[in-house]
Design an enzyme around this catalytic site. Structure first.
Site, PDB file in Angstrom:
ATOM      1  N   VAL A 391       0.830  -1.198   0.000  1.00  0.00           N
ATOM      2  CA  VAL A 391       0.000   0.000   0.000  1.00  0.00           C
ATOM      3  C   VAL A 391       0.869   1.255   0.000  1.00  0.00           C
ATOM      4  O   VAL A 391       0.682   2.164  -0.808  1.00  0.00           O
ATOM      5  CB  VAL A 391      -0.950   0.003   1.216  1.00  0.00           C
ATOM      6  CG1 VAL A 391      -1.802   1.265   1.223  1.00  0.00           C
ATOM      7  CG2 VAL A 391      -1.833  -1.227   1.199  1.00  0.00           C
ATOM      8  N   GLU A 394       7.457   4.076   3.684  1.00  0.00           N
ATOM      9  CA  GLU A 394       7.869   5.292   4.370  1.00  0.00           C
ATOM     10  C   GLU A 394       9.243   5.784   3.979  1.00  0.00           C
ATOM     11  O   GLU A 394      10.012   6.265   4.818  1.00  0.00           O
ATOM     12  CB  GLU A 394       7.845   5.053   5.885  1.00  0.00           C
ATOM     13  CG  GLU A 394       8.870   4.040   6.403  1.00  0.00           C
ATOM     14  CD  GLU A 394       8.382   2.607   6.437  1.00  0.00           C
ATOM     15  OE1 GLU A 394       8.996   1.781   7.136  1.00  0.00           O
ATOM     16  OE2 GLU A 394       7.388   2.302   5.760  1.00  0.00           O
ATOM     17  N   ASN A 395       9.628   5.725   2.723  1.00  0.00           N
ATOM     18  CA  ASN A 395      10.956   6.186   2.326  1.00  0.00           C
ATOM     19  C   ASN A 395      11.155   7.647   2.760  1.00  0.00           C
ATOM     20  O   ASN A 395      10.291   8.489   2.508  1.00  0.00           O
ATOM     21  CB  ASN A 395      11.117   6.052   0.813  1.00  0.00           C
ATOM     22  CG  ASN A 395      10.952   4.619   0.358  1.00  0.00           C
ATOM     23  OD1 ASN A 395      11.573   3.706   0.891  1.00  0.00           O
ATOM     24  ND2 ASN A 395      10.087   4.409  -0.616  1.00  0.00           N
ATOM     25  N   HIS A 418       0.077   7.270   8.594  1.00  0.00           N
ATOM     26  CA  HIS A 418       0.951   6.207   9.112  1.00  0.00           C
ATOM     27  C   HIS A 418       2.379   6.414   8.619  1.00  0.00           C
ATOM     28  O   HIS A 418       3.343   6.258   9.383  1.00  0.00           O
ATOM     29  CB  HIS A 418       0.429   4.839   8.671  1.00  0.00           C
ATOM     30  CG  HIS A 418       1.192   3.692   9.225  1.00  0.00           C
ATOM     31  ND1 HIS A 418       0.942   3.144  10.468  1.00  0.00           N
ATOM     32  CD2 HIS A 418       2.240   2.976   8.728  1.00  0.00           C
ATOM     33  CE1 HIS A 418       1.776   2.150  10.696  1.00  0.00           C
ATOM     34  NE2 HIS A 418       2.579   2.036   9.651  1.00  0.00           N
ATOM     35  N   GLU A 419       2.530   6.779   7.343  1.00  0.00           N
ATOM     36  CA  GLU A 419       3.878   6.994   6.808  1.00  0.00           C
ATOM     37  C   GLU A 419       4.496   8.257   7.392  1.00  0.00           C
ATOM     38  O   GLU A 419       5.708   8.323   7.610  1.00  0.00           O
ATOM     39  CB  GLU A 419       3.830   7.070   5.281  1.00  0.00           C
ATOM     40  CG  GLU A 419       3.150   5.896   4.594  1.00  0.00           C
ATOM     41  CD  GLU A 419       3.582   4.546   5.130  1.00  0.00           C
ATOM     42  OE1 GLU A 419       4.784   4.325   5.346  1.00  0.00           O
ATOM     43  OE2 GLU A 419       2.698   3.697   5.336  1.00  0.00           O
ATOM     44  N   HIS A 422       6.039   7.313  10.583  1.00  0.00           N
ATOM     45  CA  HIS A 422       7.307   6.601  10.418  1.00  0.00           C
ATOM     46  C   HIS A 422       8.498   7.553  10.337  1.00  0.00           C
ATOM     47  O   HIS A 422       9.637   7.127  10.548  1.00  0.00           O
ATOM     48  CB  HIS A 422       7.268   5.736   9.154  1.00  0.00           C
ATOM     49  CG  HIS A 422       6.790   4.339   9.389  1.00  0.00           C
ATOM     50  ND1 HIS A 422       7.339   3.513  10.339  1.00  0.00           N
ATOM     51  CD2 HIS A 422       5.819   3.610   8.777  1.00  0.00           C
ATOM     52  CE1 HIS A 422       6.738   2.333  10.309  1.00  0.00           C
ATOM     53  NE2 HIS A 422       5.800   2.365   9.381  1.00  0.00           N
ATOM     54  N   GLU A 441       6.677  -0.554  13.623  1.00  0.00           N
ATOM     55  CA  GLU A 441       5.281  -0.566  13.197  1.00  0.00           C
ATOM     56  C   GLU A 441       4.302  -0.319  14.344  1.00  0.00           C
ATOM     57  O   GLU A 441       3.296   0.368  14.168  1.00  0.00           O
ATOM     58  CB  GLU A 441       4.962  -1.890  12.497  1.00  0.00           C
ATOM     59  CG  GLU A 441       5.781  -2.155  11.247  1.00  0.00           C
ATOM     60  CD  GLU A 441       5.603  -1.084  10.180  1.00  0.00           C
ATOM     61  OE1 GLU A 441       4.673  -0.258  10.287  1.00  0.00           O
ATOM     62  OE2 GLU A 441       6.408  -1.061   9.232  1.00  0.00           O
TER      63      GLU A 441
END
Length: 782
Positions: A391, A394-395, A418-419, A422, A441
Site C-alpha cells: 500500500v 515510508e521512504n 501512518h507513513e 514513520h 510498526e
C-alpha cells in the site's frame, strides 16, 4: 533546486565526532555491537560504514540498471581479511577494487558510458599504495566450492579508464558476461586521488533463496579506523527490489516506469550493501536516465544537471539500506504545502492535488506538536502505478503510495498519516533486527492514532482501531493462538525471509503494547513527552526493545519503583514473547457513536428469522463513513457462507449502492458474492477484475474464487486479463490458480523473472494462498 551540500568530513553513521579543544568532555563509550542479523550475510559488525555513493544508469529497454557503488569504510578491528556484502542472484558483479581515502575528501562523481567511449586511452595508472592488496589467495582456495566465482577488477585511476580488463589466466568470470552491445557501468571519478584504485578478488556464494553473499578480499595491512573505499561495478535486472513497468502498465501508457521497494531485505538486489536495519549511513547518488524520464530518490537534496542529463541526490542523515529508494517515469508535480509536493503521472495529478492539498501540512504540524521537529526537511509523496506491491512505504522525504488508494479517502488519510508517523518511528529510530519490527510498526501505529485523534477526533480513531482489531482477531482465529508469528519478538530462523514475519500482530499487537505503556502513565500527553525524549536520544540509530523499555522506566521512575514491568499477567516479557492476542486492548468506547450502528445492522441481518424490511430501512449506507461500511462487510464475510435468503436480500438492498462506492468497499462485497456462490452478481466480479491491475484488489478475489467452486470462472477471467498485469502479479495468480490442478496451459510469461524466488516477490506482505487468509486480512501500510 539547490545542489547537494558537501558532506561533513568524517561523518560516521550513528556516531558523533568528538568535540575539539581542551575543554571537550570525554567521548562517550562506543555503542554496543548490534545483535547478529540472521537475514544478513554481511560482515557489518567488523566495519564502520561512513557513506555510500551510487552511480546508476537506468536502461529501460533492457529492463536493467548499471551501477557503481563506492563504500566509504573504516575497519573496527586490525587486519580484517575480507569484506562481506549482501547481494542477490539478479545482481551481476563485474569488478571490485580498493582505494585508500583521504580524510575530508569530497564525494566522487561518476563517468557514464558515453564519456567513457569518448575518452582517450588513459596513461598507465600510478602504482598502488604500499602495501598493495594481496592476491586473493584466501578467497581462491585450491578446491573452491562449486558455487563460488572469482574475478579480479581492473585498476581504476583518477579519471575515466577502460571499463574492463581481461580475466587473469585461470580465473573464470563471475557468471555470464553482459552482452557485448551493452555499455559498461559507470566509473567513479575522484577529485583528489592519492593513487589508483587497485583490483581485489571476490567471490559470490549462495546465502538464502532471497540473497547471496559477496566476499571481497582486503589488503593485509589494513589498520583499524583507517578510511578506505571499496568500489563495486555491477549490473542488475528484474529482482525483488527493482520493478520495471512497460508503458502499458502505467496510467498514461506513454513511458516506461521503474521503482524500487527495499523492505525488508530486497535492496541487496539493487546495490551491494550491509542489508540490515542495524547499520545506517548517509548516501549520495548520481543517476542517468533516458530523456523525458523524471527521477526521484529518498534524499534530502536533489538537483538536475540538464547539460549532462543526470540527477544528483544527497541524503544528509544516516538511514538503513532498505530506505534507499528510487522511482523514475512520466512524473509531474505540484506543491501541496510549504514543505510538501505530490508527484504522479499527469493524468492522476489533479486527483492527487484535490485529495491532499493543504492537509499534509496539517498532519505534519500535529505530529511535530506531539513528537518534536520533523527532521527530514521535505515530505513529498509519489503515487505509483497499481503494480506497486504494497500500500505505502515510508521512504524518507518521499513516501511511496499506490495510486489505487486515491479513490478511498479514509484509507488514504490513514495510510499517509501512518507513513508520516514513520518519519519519527522507523526512519529516525529503527528496529535493529527484523525480529522486532513492532518497534517501528507498533510505535508508528500508535503515533498515527494520536495524530488522527488530534486532527479528526477520538471517535474516528476508535472506529479505525476497531476495524483493524477485528482483522487482528480474524487472523488470530485462522492461524491459531499458539502460532509463533503472533509474538512481538519473533524468532527469525536462518533462511526465512523477514518479509514473511510482516503481519497484523506487528502492527496491532505492537500498538496494543505501546497503548498499554501509555496508560501506565495516566495521561497520553505524559507518554508523548517520553516519546519525544526517546526520539531525541536515539535518532539516527537502531534500537532493540530493551532500549525502549529501559528508557521508559528511567523516564518514569515512579513506575519503575512500582515494578510495573513485572505486574502479574501483564509482564513486559510476556507482552514480547507470549503467543496469542494482546494481553490488553484499548478502550474504544469513544467511538461507540460510529461502531454501534454497525453492530446493530449486522445483528439485524444475521438474526433469525430475518426481517429484511427492518434491516434495509434501518440505515442508509451512503451516509456512513468508509470504515463503518467495511467493518460491516468484513463481519458479513466472517459469517459467510450466509443463508441464501440473506445474501439475496443483501444484494437487493445494497448491491447497486455499493457499485458507486470506492474499491475498498466494492472488493469486500464481491468477496461476499464469491464466498456465497451468488451467481446473479458474478458479472460484477468479472467487471471488477477486468479493470484492476493492483495485487491488493486482485489477489483476495482470486484466492476466494479458487477456494470455492468458481475456479474455472477465475481461469477464464485471468486468461482474458493477464496481459494487463505486472509479470510478478501474473506469476502469483498463476500459482493460486495452479493449486489442486494439473499445471496450467502455457501462458506468455516471457517477462517474468525466472531467477527470482516466488517468496521474495511477495515483498512486505506475505500472501497465503489458502483462501482463508486473504490480503484484506493483512493489507496494512508499510
Amino acid at each position: 533546486m539547490a545542489a547537494p551540500a558537501p558532506r561533513p568530513p568524517g561523518l560516521c553513521c550513528c556516531r558523533k565526532g568528538s568535540a575539539a579543544g581542551p575543554e571537550a568532555p570525554p567521548a562517550p563509550p562506543p555503542p554496543p555491537e548490534p545483535p547478529p542479523d540472521v537475514a544478513s550475510a554481511s560482515s557489518s559488525q567488523l566495519f564502520s560504514l561512513r557513506h555510500l555513493h551510487l552511480g546508476l544508469e537506468l536502461r529501460p529497454e533492457a529492463r536493467a540498471l548499471a551501477g557503481c557503488l563506492v563504500l566509504e569504510l573504516c575497519a573496527l578491528r586490525p587486519q580484517p581479511r575480507a569484506l562481506v556484502l549482501d547481494v542477490h542472484p539478479a545482481l551481476h558483479v563485474l569488478s571490485a577494487a580498493y582505494r585508500r581515502a583521504s580524510a575530508g575528501e569530497a564525494p566522487c562523481s561518476f563517468a557514464f558510458s558515453p564519456a567513457e567511449a569518448a575518452a582517450p586511452a588513459p596513461l598507465p595508472p600510478p602504482p598502488c599504495p604500499s602495501p598493495p592488496p594481496p592476491p586473493c589467495a584466501p578467497l581462491c582456495a585450491a578446491n573452491p566450492p562449486a558455487t563460488a566465482t572469482f574475478l579480479s577488477a581492473p585498476c581504476i585511476a583518477a579519471g575515466p579508464l577502460p571499463s574492463a580488463a581481461p580475466h587473469p589466466p585461470g580465473e573464470p568470470p563471475a557468471g555470464p558476461p553482459p552482452a557485448a552491445a551493452e555499455p559498461p557501468p559507470p566509473l567513479p571519478v575522484f577529485a583528489q586521488p592519492p593513487c589508483a584504485s587497485c583490483p581485489l578478488g571476490f567471490r559470490v556464494d549462495p546465502f538464502t533463496d532471497y540473497g547471496s553473499s559477496l566476499t571481497v578480499s582486503l589488503p593485509a595491512a589494513l589498520q583499524p579506523h583507517q578510511p578506505f573505499q571499496i568500489i563495486v561495478r555491477y549490473t542488475t535486472a528484474d529482482g525483488p527490489a527493482i520493478w520495471w513497468l512497460d508503458p502499458e502498465l502505467t496510467y498514461g501508457n506513454a513511458k516506461p516506469f521503474v521503482f524500487t521497494q527495499g523492505h525488508s531485505v530486497c535492496n541487496r538486489s539493487f546495490f551491494p550493501c550491509f542489508d540490515t536495519p542495524a547499520v545506517k549511513c548517509t548516501y549520495s547518488a548520481t543517476v542517468k536516465a533516458p530523456a523525458g524520464i523524471q527521477v526521484l530518490m529518498s534524499a534530502t537534496q536533489s538537483t538536475y544537471l540538464e547539460e549532462e542529463g543526470v540527477y544528483q541526490f544527497y541524503m544528509e542523515y544516516p538511514v538503513p539500506a532498505y530506505l534507499v529508494a528510487l522511482v523514475a517515469g512520466d512524473l509531474t508535480h505540484a506543491d501541496i504545502g510549504p514543505r510538501s509536493r505530490v508527484w504522479a503521472e499527469p493524468c492522476l495529478l489533479p486527483t492527487a492535488i484535490s485529495k491532499l492539498s493543504g492537509i499534509v501540512e496539517r498532519w505534519l504540524t500535529a505530529a511535530e506538536s506531539l513528537y518534536g521537529p520533523y527532521i527530514w526537511g521535505r515530505y513529498d509523496i509519489v503515487f505509483l502505478p497499481p503494480s506497486f506491491p504494497i500500500v505505502a512505504m515510508e521512504n524518507p522525504c518521499l513516501t511511496f503510495i499506490i495510486s489505487s488508494i486515491l479513490e478511498s479517502d479514509e484509507f488514504l488519510i490513514i495510510d499517509v498519516i501512518h507513513e508520516v508517523a514513520h518519519s519519527w518511528f522507523g526512519n529516525a529510530v529503527t528496529n535493529a533486527t527484523w525480529e522486532e519490527m513492532w518497534l517501528s510498526e507498533g510505535l508508528a501505529t500508535y503515533a498515527q492514532r494520536r495524530i488522527t485523534t488530534e486532527t479528526y477526533g477520538a471517535a474516528f480513531t476508535c472506529l479505525e482501531t476497531a476495524f483493524r482489531l477485528d482483522a487482528l482477531h480474524r487472523q488470530m482465529k485462522l492461524l491459531g493462538e499458539d502460532n509463533p508469528v503472533s509474538k512481538l519478538q519473533v524468532k527469525l530462523e536462518p533462511g526465512v525471509n523477514p518479509s514473511n514475519l510482516m503481519n497484523l500482530f506487528t502492527y496491532e499487537k505492537g500498538y496494543c503494547f505501546v497503548y498499554y505503556l501509555s496508560q501506565l502513565c495516566g495521561d497520553p500527553r505524559h507518554f508523548d513527552s517520553f516519546l519525544r525524549a526517546y526520539i531525541e536520544k536515539y535518532k539516527f540509530t537502531s534500537v532493540v526493545a530493551q532500549d525502549l523499555l529501559d528508557s521508559f522506566l528511567n523516564f518514569f521512575p515512579e513506575l519503575k519503583e512500582q515494578c510495573v514491568e513485572s505486574k502479574a499477567g501483564l509482564e513486559f516479557e510476556r507482552w514480547l514473547n507470549a503467543t496469542g492476542p494482546p494481553l490488553a486492548e484499548p478502550d474504544l468506547s469513544q467511538g461507540s457513536s460510529l461502531t454501534r450502528p454497525v453492530e446493530t445492522l449486522f445483528k439485524l441481518w444475521t438474526t433469525e428469522p430475518l426481517d429484511s424490511a427492518a434491516a434495509a430501512s434501518s440505515v442508509d449506507l451512503t451516509k456512513w463513513r468508509t470504515f463503518q461500511t467495511v467493518l460491516f462487510l468484513d463481519r458479513l464475510l466472517d459469517g459467510s457462507p450466509l443463508p441464501h435468503e440473506v445474501i439475496k436480500k443483501l444484494s437487493e438492498c445494497y448491491s447497486s449502492q455499493l457499485d458507486s462506492m470506492n474499491a475498498e468497499i466494492r472488493i469486500r462485497w464481491l468477496q461476499i458474492v464469491v464466498r456465497n456462490d451468488y451467481y446473479p452478481d458474478l458479472y460484477k466480479v468479472r467487471r471488477f477484475l477486468e479493470n484492476q491491475m493492483s495485487r491488493m484488489y486482485t489477489i483476495p478475489l482470486y484466492e476466494d474464487l479458487c477456494t470455492g467452486t468458481l475456479k474455472s470462472f477465475a481461469l477464464e477471467i485471468f486468461y482474458q486479463t493477464q496481459n494487463q498485469l505486472h509479470p510478478n502479479l501474473r506469476k502469483t495468480i498463476q500459482q493460486i490458480l495452479s493449486q489442486g490442478l494439473n499445471p496450467l496451459p502455457a501462458i506468455d510469461t516471457t517477462a517474468v523473472t525466472t531467477d527470482t524466488p516466488a517468496m521474495v516477490l511477495e515483498d512486505k506482505v506475505s500472501e497465503p494462498t489458502n483462501g482463508a487468509i486473504s490480503l484484506r486480512d493483512v493489507n496494512v501500510s508499510a
